[in-house]
Write a protein that holds these residues in place. Structure first.
Motif, PDB file in Angstrom:
ATOM      1  N   SER A 171      62.148 -32.239 -11.435  1.00 36.25           N
ATOM      2  CA  SER A 171      61.279 -32.226 -10.274  1.00 36.25           C
ATOM      3  C   SER A 171      60.640 -30.854 -10.128  1.00 36.25           C
ATOM      4  N   PRO A 172      59.335 -30.735 -10.380  1.00 36.63           N
ATOM      5  CA  PRO A 172      58.670 -29.454 -10.162  1.00 36.63           C
ATOM      6  C   PRO A 172      58.781 -28.988  -8.720  1.00 36.63           C
ATOM      7  N   GLU A 173      58.741 -29.930  -7.767  1.00 36.54           N
ATOM      8  CA  GLU A 173      58.821 -29.569  -6.356  1.00 36.54           C
ATOM      9  C   GLU A 173      60.156 -28.897  -6.048  1.00 36.54           C
ATOM     10  N   VAL A 217      60.121 -25.314  -7.425  1.00 37.87           N
ATOM     11  CA  VAL A 217      59.311 -24.410  -6.610  1.00 37.87           C
ATOM     12  C   VAL A 217      60.036 -24.085  -5.304  1.00 37.87           C
ATOM     13  N   SER A 267      55.061 -27.915 -15.835  1.00 43.22           N
ATOM     14  CA  SER A 267      54.602 -28.585 -14.618  1.00 43.22           C
ATOM     15  C   SER A 267      55.044 -27.824 -13.379  1.00 43.22           C
ATOM     16  N   ALA A 268      56.270 -27.301 -13.410  1.00 39.22           N
ATOM     17  CA  ALA A 268      56.772 -26.523 -12.278  1.00 39.22           C
ATOM     18  C   ALA A 268      55.999 -25.218 -12.153  1.00 39.22           C
ATOM     19  N   SER A 324      52.868 -24.704 -12.980  1.00 39.91           N
ATOM     20  CA  SER A 324      51.560 -25.026 -12.393  1.00 39.91           C
ATOM     21  C   SER A 324      51.685 -25.288 -10.898  1.00 39.91           C
ATOM     22  N   ARG A 325      52.741 -25.986 -10.524  1.00 40.27           N
ATOM     23  CA  ARG A 325      52.971 -26.266  -9.112  1.00 40.27           C
ATOM     24  C   ARG A 325      53.210 -24.972  -8.344  1.00 40.27           C
ATOM     25  N   ARG A 359      52.038 -22.017  -9.137  1.00 42.33           N
ATOM     26  CA  ARG A 359      50.765 -21.305  -9.036  1.00 42.33           C
ATOM     27  C   ARG A 359      49.980 -21.789  -7.811  1.00 42.33           C
ATOM     28  N   VAL A 360      49.952 -23.097  -7.621  1.00 37.27           N
ATOM     29  CA  VAL A 360      49.243 -23.671  -6.477  1.00 37.27           C
ATOM     30  C   VAL A 360      49.852 -23.185  -5.162  1.00 37.27           C
ATOM     31  N   GLU A 361      51.186 -23.208  -5.072  1.00 36.32           N
ATOM     32  CA  GLU A 361      51.841 -22.809  -3.825  1.00 36.32           C
ATOM     33  C   GLU A 361      51.692 -21.318  -3.557  1.00 36.32           C
ATOM     34  N   LYS A 388      56.670 -31.939   1.902  1.00 40.33           N
ATOM     35  CA  LYS A 388      56.616 -30.475   1.801  1.00 40.33           C
ATOM     36  C   LYS A 388      57.789 -29.897   2.582  1.00 40.33           C
TER      37      LYS A 388
END
Length: 464
Positions: free
Chosen positions: A136-138, A141, A252-253, A255-256, A258-260, A331
């Motif tokens: 889970s990338p979420e 993060v 994937s994590a 990239s996630r 980076r967004v956060e 979130k």
């Protein structure tokens, strides 16, 4: 001056250099016994010793003084609520001692428990034929933000220097951001019709050097998206460094993350730390008023409040939880000791679930965890952009919570008596909640192997 303990960090630094305590003592000009006391957190470190460490070992004193014991302690307390530990849970004093004197052991226990939870989830999914073989990338993060206590000093510093010569008037921010992107980066910004961007709110065409923003975005979110893009393009090196430091094995994590991190930067630019903290204190954390004052959304103001953890200028530590109408956590951020679930949804007894019945209204609640810790929580719905008439009521709900001792600083608690308030008993989630007789239990706790009493029907089908 606040005492600073650096035991685990100092021990790790010494071991990385392959030095004995005596060798480090000679380098720092102190006794070996003092090094031993420092490593065991039996003495706080002095400014002089911190300076010597900087000079001799080339380390940043802030990295040495970065105390993560609070978040580790909270994670341990959450971990030990698992029914597998029933009857043998260490008390709080023992947990504090473990975090201080055996931090690697505490971290190993947390990793083991996460692996155990993941294995249970995978076995459950396998039995249903829905096994997801990816991580889970979420969750990854969330761990990085938790490790940093939801505060990134480097991003705050960069955000403070974003507006050279001071920020523009709030009404001019959007135009100033468009001009910045055009003049500095050669990137144009264009508002696009909903039908031209189906299912998207922002896209960036790197070949044409053009950012498209959907007309479905309201004004605050258009500005937020442009600062987000500035972070990705102007501060790419800073983001790269933070992502590399996080050492995430999954692309994937990364990239996630980076967004956060770009989201964090955007919030820090639009809601400058000192000004936002001052307003939070002056309004007693009136998130609606703060959102209006800084030209952001209610959700963005709530999220920003969780990041006010700068040493020496800390706000109330909050946790932030956002759910959809199905109860899924979409979130989560946490600067408290409240144990947010890593797997599954939130406790159904939290009023964040019932706030959908009263859209736009603040719902206050006092809650108590199984270990006796108490929190004050406010919940409210937030609306999401809608593209078409059939997509109306695209609504989520957010919860903001703090330890009950901070309730007096929160305006939403005014008129409520903390000492006599009715506490709602909650758990982390049904999978590991030890409470019995709960009429909201969705399924039996994983470790609860008691047979159902066929002669009795309890509050739920799991409580025979």
């Amino acid at each position: 001056m606040q005492k600073t303990f650096i035991g685990p960090q100092l021990r790790r630094l010494r071991q990385e250099r392959g030095e004995t305590q005596g060798a480090m003592a000679r380098t720092l000009g102190i006794s070996a016994s003092y090094v031993n006391l420092l490593e065991n957190n039996e003495r706080s470190v002095s400014v002089q010793v911190l300076l010597r460490l900087m000079e001799e070992y080339g380390v940043d004193w802030r990295d040495l003084a970065d105390d993560q014991t609070g978040s580790i302690l909270a994670d341990l307390r959450a971990c030990l609520q698992d029914p597998i530990f029933a009857g043998s849970r260490p008390d709080l004093a023992q947990l504090r001692a473990a975090v201080v004197h055996a931090p690697d052991l505490a971290a190993a226990l947390l990793r083991l428990h996460r692996a155990y939870g993941s294995a249970i989830d995978r076995l459950s999914a396998l039995s249903q034929g829905t096994l997801d073989t990816t991580g889970s990338p979420e969750a990854s993060v969330h761990m990085i933000f938790r490790r940093n206590r939801n505060h990134f000093r480097e991003l705050e510093t960069a955000a403070e220097g974003f507006w050279q010569g001071g920020p523009p008037d709030r009404d001019d921010i959007y135009a100033s951001l468009k001009a910045r992107l055009r003049d500095r980066l050669g990137v144009a910004v264009r508002l696009a019709r909903v039908e031209d961007m189906p299912g998207a709110l922002r896209t960036y065409d790197e070949t044409r050097r053009e950012i498209l923003l959907s007309e479905a975005l309201d004004h605050p979110n258009r500005s937020f998206q442009l600062v987000h893009m500035c972070a990705l393009m102007e501060w790419r090196g800073l983001l790269d460094g933070l992502i590399e430091k996080a050492a995430l094995p999954d692309p994937s994590a990364a990239s996630r993350l980076r967004v956060e991190l770009a989201n964090y930067f955007a919030a820090a630019v639009l809601m400058p730390y000192d000004a936002f903290l001052a307003e939070a204190r002056a309004t007693k954390y009136d998130f609606d008023l703060m959102a209006t004052r800084f030209g952001v959304s209610f959700e963005q103001a709530c999220h920003r409040a969780t990041t006010l953890q700068r040493e020496g200028a800390q706000g109330v530590p909050f946790f932030f939880l956002r759910i959809d109408k199905g109860g899924n956590v979409t979130k989560r951020f946490n600067a408290t000791e409240f144990p947010l679930a890593e797997y599954g949804g939130a406790c159904p007894r939290l009023d964040v679930h019932t706030s959908f019945r009263t859209p736009g209204r603040i719902v206050p609640q006092f809650v108590e965890m199984p270990d006796g810790s108490r929190f004050f929580v406010v919940s409210r719905t937030v609306d999401r952009p809608s593209w078409f008439r059939h997509a109306q009521d695209n609504r989520l709900a957010v919860a903001m919570g703090c330890a009950i001792e901070h309730a007096s600083q929160i305006g939403y608690a005014e008129g409520l008596s903390v000492s006599t308030a009715r506490m709602t008993p909650i758990g982390i989630n049904c999978r590991i909640c030890p409470r019995t007789g709960c009429d909201q239990r969705a399924h039996q706790a994983v470790i609860d192997t008691r047979p159902v009493d066929v002669r009795r029907r309890g509050a739920t089908r799991f409580d025979g």
